[in-house]
Design a protein around this motif. Structure first.
Motif, PDB file in Angstrom:
ATOM      1  N   GLY A 165       0.810  -1.213   0.000  1.00  0.00           N
ATOM      2  CA  GLY A 165       0.000   0.000   0.000  1.00  0.00           C
ATOM      3  C   GLY A 165       0.838   1.256   0.000  1.00  0.00           C
ATOM      4  O   GLY A 165       2.022   1.248  -0.346  1.00  0.00           O
ATOM      5  N   MET A 166       0.206   2.337   0.430  1.00  0.00           N
ATOM      6  CA  MET A 166       0.815   3.658   0.277  1.00  0.00           C
ATOM      7  C   MET A 166       2.033   3.863   1.167  1.00  0.00           C
ATOM      8  O   MET A 166       2.902   4.680   0.831  1.00  0.00           O
ATOM      9  N   VAL A 167       2.137   3.153   2.283  1.00  0.00           N
ATOM     10  CA  VAL A 167       3.368   3.260   3.084  1.00  0.00           C
ATOM     11  C   VAL A 167       4.562   2.889   2.220  1.00  0.00           C
ATOM     12  O   VAL A 167       5.565   3.616   2.160  1.00  0.00           O
ATOM     13  N   HIS A 168       4.463   1.761   1.534  1.00  0.00           N
ATOM     14  CA  HIS A 168       5.580   1.316   0.697  1.00  0.00           C
ATOM     15  C   HIS A 168       5.762   2.188  -0.537  1.00  0.00           C
ATOM     16  O   HIS A 168       6.892   2.442  -0.961  1.00  0.00           O
ATOM     17  N   ALA A 169       4.669   2.628  -1.134  1.00  0.00           N
ATOM     18  CA  ALA A 169       4.778   3.471  -2.324  1.00  0.00           C
ATOM     19  C   ALA A 169       5.580   4.735  -2.022  1.00  0.00           C
ATOM     20  O   ALA A 169       6.456   5.144  -2.796  1.00  0.00           O
ATOM     21  N   ILE A 170       5.306   5.348  -0.880  1.00  0.00           N
ATOM     22  CA  ILE A 170       6.039   6.556  -0.478  1.00  0.00           C
ATOM     23  C   ILE A 170       7.452   6.202  -0.044  1.00  0.00           C
ATOM     24  O   ILE A 170       8.435   6.838  -0.443  1.00  0.00           O
ATOM     25  N   SER A 171       7.569   5.171   0.781  1.00  0.00           N
ATOM     26  CA  SER A 171       8.866   4.790   1.331  1.00  0.00           C
ATOM     27  C   SER A 171       9.870   4.416   0.246  1.00  0.00           C
ATOM     28  O   SER A 171      11.064   4.757   0.343  1.00  0.00           O
ATOM     29  N   HIS A 172       9.416   3.706  -0.778  1.00  0.00           N
ATOM     30  CA  HIS A 172      10.321   3.350  -1.874  1.00  0.00           C
ATOM     31  C   HIS A 172      10.973   4.590  -2.475  1.00  0.00           C
ATOM     32  O   HIS A 172      12.177   4.605  -2.761  1.00  0.00           O
ATOM     33  N   MET A 173      10.186   5.627  -2.683  1.00  0.00           N
ATOM     34  CA  MET A 173      10.702   6.818  -3.355  1.00  0.00           C
ATOM     35  C   MET A 173      11.536   7.690  -2.420  1.00  0.00           C
ATOM     36  O   MET A 173      12.520   8.300  -2.845  1.00  0.00           O
ATOM     37  N   VAL A 179      -0.386   7.017   7.258  1.00  0.00           N
ATOM     38  CA  VAL A 179      -1.122   6.320   6.201  1.00  0.00           C
ATOM     39  C   VAL A 179      -2.314   5.563   6.791  1.00  0.00           C
ATOM     40  O   VAL A 179      -3.388   5.502   6.173  1.00  0.00           O
ATOM     41  N   LEU A 180      -2.167   4.992   7.979  1.00  0.00           N
ATOM     42  CA  LEU A 180      -3.296   4.306   8.609  1.00  0.00           C
ATOM     43  C   LEU A 180      -4.463   5.251   8.839  1.00  0.00           C
ATOM     44  O   LEU A 180      -5.625   4.890   8.632  1.00  0.00           O
ATOM     45  N   ARG A 181      -4.181   6.465   9.261  1.00  0.00           N
ATOM     46  CA  ARG A 181      -5.271   7.422   9.492  1.00  0.00           C
ATOM     47  C   ARG A 181      -6.003   7.757   8.188  1.00  0.00           C
ATOM     48  O   ARG A 181      -7.196   8.052   8.213  1.00  0.00           O
ATOM     49  N   PHE A 182      -5.309   7.669   7.065  1.00  0.00           N
ATOM     50  CA  PHE A 182      -5.953   7.884   5.768  1.00  0.00           C
ATOM     51  C   PHE A 182      -6.720   6.644   5.323  1.00  0.00           C
ATOM     52  O   PHE A 182      -7.828   6.740   4.795  1.00  0.00           O
ATOM     53  N   ASN A 183      -6.137   5.455   5.541  1.00  0.00           N
ATOM     54  CA  ASN A 183      -6.675   4.223   4.967  1.00  0.00           C
ATOM     55  C   ASN A 183      -7.778   3.555   5.770  1.00  0.00           C
ATOM     56  O   ASN A 183      -8.645   2.888   5.197  1.00  0.00           O
ATOM     57  N   LEU A 184      -7.771   3.667   7.095  1.00  0.00           N
ATOM     58  CA  LEU A 184      -8.599   2.789   7.916  1.00  0.00           C
ATOM     59  C   LEU A 184     -10.078   3.145   8.019  1.00  0.00           C
ATOM     60  O   LEU A 184     -10.898   2.244   8.249  1.00  0.00           O
ATOM     61  N   MET A 220       0.001  13.664   3.131  1.00  0.00           N
ATOM     62  CA  MET A 220       0.514  12.619   4.027  1.00  0.00           C
ATOM     63  C   MET A 220       2.023  12.750   4.202  1.00  0.00           C
ATOM     64  O   MET A 220       2.549  12.615   5.316  1.00  0.00           O
ATOM     65  N   ILE A 221       2.725  13.002   3.112  1.00  0.00           N
ATOM     66  CA  ILE A 221       4.190  13.125   3.175  1.00  0.00           C
ATOM     67  C   ILE A 221       4.575  14.340   4.006  1.00  0.00           C
ATOM     68  O   ILE A 221       5.483  14.284   4.858  1.00  0.00           O
ATOM     69  N   GLU A 222       3.898  15.444   3.783  1.00  0.00           N
ATOM     70  CA  GLU A 222       4.199  16.660   4.558  1.00  0.00           C
ATOM     71  C   GLU A 222       3.974  16.435   6.051  1.00  0.00           C
ATOM     72  O   GLU A 222       4.778  16.863   6.885  1.00  0.00           O
ATOM     73  N   LYS A 223       2.896  15.725   6.377  1.00  0.00           N
ATOM     74  CA  LYS A 223       2.627  15.447   7.801  1.00  0.00           C
ATOM     75  C   LYS A 223       3.706  14.530   8.360  1.00  0.00           C
ATOM     76  O   LYS A 223       4.195  14.737   9.494  1.00  0.00           O
ATOM     77  N   ALA A 224       4.110  13.510   7.583  1.00  0.00           N
ATOM     78  CA  ALA A 224       5.130  12.575   8.060  1.00  0.00           C
ATOM     79  C   ALA A 224       6.476  13.262   8.245  1.00  0.00           C
ATOM     80  O   ALA A 224       7.231  12.918   9.159  1.00  0.00           O
ATOM     81  N   ILE A 225       6.787  14.222   7.397  1.00  0.00           N
ATOM     82  CA  ILE A 225       8.053  14.951   7.526  1.00  0.00           C
ATOM     83  C   ILE A 225       8.034  15.834   8.779  1.00  0.00           C
ATOM     84  O   ILE A 225       9.032  15.911   9.517  1.00  0.00           O
ATOM     85  N   ALA A 226       6.881  16.456   9.050  1.00  0.00           N
ATOM     86  CA  ALA A 226       6.803  17.396  10.157  1.00  0.00           C
ATOM     87  C   ALA A 226       6.543  16.696  11.503  1.00  0.00           C
ATOM     88  O   ALA A 226       7.256  16.933  12.494  1.00  0.00           O
ATOM     89  N   HIS A 227       5.539  15.820  11.537  1.00  0.00           N
ATOM     90  CA  HIS A 227       5.151  15.189  12.804  1.00  0.00           C
ATOM     91  C   HIS A 227       4.219  14.029  12.500  1.00  0.00           C
ATOM     92  O   HIS A 227       3.021  14.204  12.384  1.00  0.00           O
ATOM     93  N   ALA A 228       4.776  12.843  12.391  1.00  0.00           N
ATOM     94  CA  ALA A 228       3.997  11.680  11.963  1.00  0.00           C
ATOM     95  C   ALA A 228       3.117  11.135  13.085  1.00  0.00           C
ATOM     96  O   ALA A 228       2.069  10.537  12.821  1.00  0.00           O
ATOM     97  N   ARG A 229       3.535  11.297  14.326  1.00  0.00           N
ATOM     98  CA  ARG A 229       2.720  10.820  15.455  1.00  0.00           C
ATOM     99  C   ARG A 229       3.085  11.606  16.722  1.00  0.00           C
ATOM    100  O   ARG A 229       4.109  12.238  16.791  1.00  0.00           O
TER     101      ARG A 229
END
Length: 393
Positions: free
Chosen positions: A272-280, A300-305, A384-393
């Motif tokens: 899923g999208m975790v890997h799609a982003i992580s690969h790049m 990504v879970l907050r988007f997908n679930l 999602m990427i911007e949130k993960a860069i700034a503060h993922a959790r």
């Protein structure tokens, strides 16, 4: 929690989906196993970081004691690059090798499998890209025998031919594979993972966690993969914190190695999208893959679930959670990431804020994006990427 299980300390042999030998100390069988497979001159493929670790010399000695020749190719980066696979092909041919033994973490698995794909034919590596027509393998071009020996409990890459390789010119990771390449043996020896540092135990274990979760969330009816994903998730949730806190605990190491392998088989269904982003992100910034996945996972879970409540309930039950709601499941995942000291943002591992739009464009071209349970726009992926860069959790 009970942290001993005699099952994990015993030897087991399984035939699905490929021959698998599990158990502490099984590396000692490698010389005999090679002879049984008709292997006389294997190329040992590992990554640069593993080249001088004890298990490489141990493997060489075991093979030599049985009268086998073996040389080592270790010019593999943490995120393998296409040019390195070309060098490996040359080494295989120059040494007259008849097999590949891939030993190490995910990069060693990827490097060894990609070398195997190209060793006996003149196809360009990228002819094996997952989205391309399957290359025809001619008479006399059969793939060499492949043995996989993971020394981390993370990628679960030991039972299939799929390999992630960075295309240097494009700055993107792609999956290469061929349906006719299958490991002749996957050897799972938890003793080989005991020396893994705390950080790598956590990062690679989180990779396995993501594999189980993303594979289970992929849409479609595949009860084989779904069952493996849930059992893998149960083992990982139970044993990952123990393996991190008690690095010498062989039961925990064994539980993680089996859980990782099950999750790796499960994601034949897709990711899923975790890997799609992580690969790049990994292709551009050379970040550690499992660590990148772990940081991205809650976002990504907050988007997908939302809308996946039944699947969330099943995953929460596998993890033995009392709160089986979406928020309860995400909270439990975040607690595990906190317990294993995963950084809270991509920014902490050097990913700059200005890359989000570019990474989002690339991620949407990744095959894992197409099996994400929820369709995402470029703007949503960028957010999602911007949130993960700034503060993922």
């Amino acid at each position: 929690m009970k942290t001993d299980d005699p099952t994990m300390l015993a030897a087991h042999d399984w035939d699905f989906p490929v021959p698998i030998a599990y158990g502490p100390g099984r590396l000692a069988e490698m010389g005999r196993r090679c002879i049984e497979l008709g292997i006389r001159n294997p190329l040992i493929v590992t990554d640069r970081g593993s080249r001088d670790l004890p298990f490489i010399g141990q493997l060489q000695s075991l093979l030599e004691n049985e009268g086998l020749s073996a040389t080592i190719f270790s010019d593999i980066s943490p995120n393998p690059v296409d040019s390195e696979i070309g060098l490996g092909r040359k080494a295989f041919r120059a040494g007259g090798h008849d097999a590949v033994i891939a030993i190490g973490g995910g990069s060693a698995m990827d490097g060894g499998k990609a070398i195997c794909l190209t060793a006996n034919n003149d196809h360009d590596l990228w002819a094996f890209e997952f989205e391309q027509p399957v290359p025809v393998i001619g008479q006399g071009e059969n793939f060499p025998a492949l043995i996989t020996i993971p020394t981390t409990a993370g990628t679960g890459a030991e039972t299939e031919s799929t390999a992630m390789v960075t295309h240097a010119d494009k700055g993107m990771k792609f999956c290469v594979w061929h349906p006719d390449l299958k490991p002749a043996l996957a050897l799972l020896d938890p003793e080989l993972t005991v020396g893994l540092p705390r950080t790598l135990t956590a990062w690679t274990g989180a990779d396995a966690l993501v594999h189980a979760i993303e594979a289970y969330l992929v849409p479609g009816f595949n009860p084989l993969c779904d069952g493996l994903a849930l059992e893998g998730l149960a083992l990982i949730a139970k044993w990952l914190p123990v393996a991190v806190d008690e690095p010498q605990n062989l039961t925990a190491r064994g539980g993680m190695l089996v859980g990782s392998s099950l999750a790796g088989i499960a994601f034949l269904k897709g990711l899923g999208m975790v890997h799609a982003i992580s690969h790049m992100v990994g292709a551009e910034f050379n970040t550690q893959h499992g660590l990148t996945n772990a940081i991205l996972l809650p976002v990504v879970l907050r988007f997908n679930l939302p809308g996946q409540e039944e699947k969330v309930r099943r995953m929460a039950q596998a993890m033995d959670l009392s709160d089986t709601s979406v928020e309860g499941f995400i909270a439990a995942v975040e607690t595990m990431l906190d317990q294993t000291e995963i950084p809270k943002s991509l920014g902490e591992i050097g990913v700059p804020a200005d890359c989000a739009a570019r990474i989002a464009d690339k991620a949407l071209k990744d095959s894992a994006a197409r099996t994400n349970p929820r369709v995402a726009t470029q703007a949503e992926v960028q957010a999602m990427i911007e949130k993960a860069i700034a503060h993922a959790r």
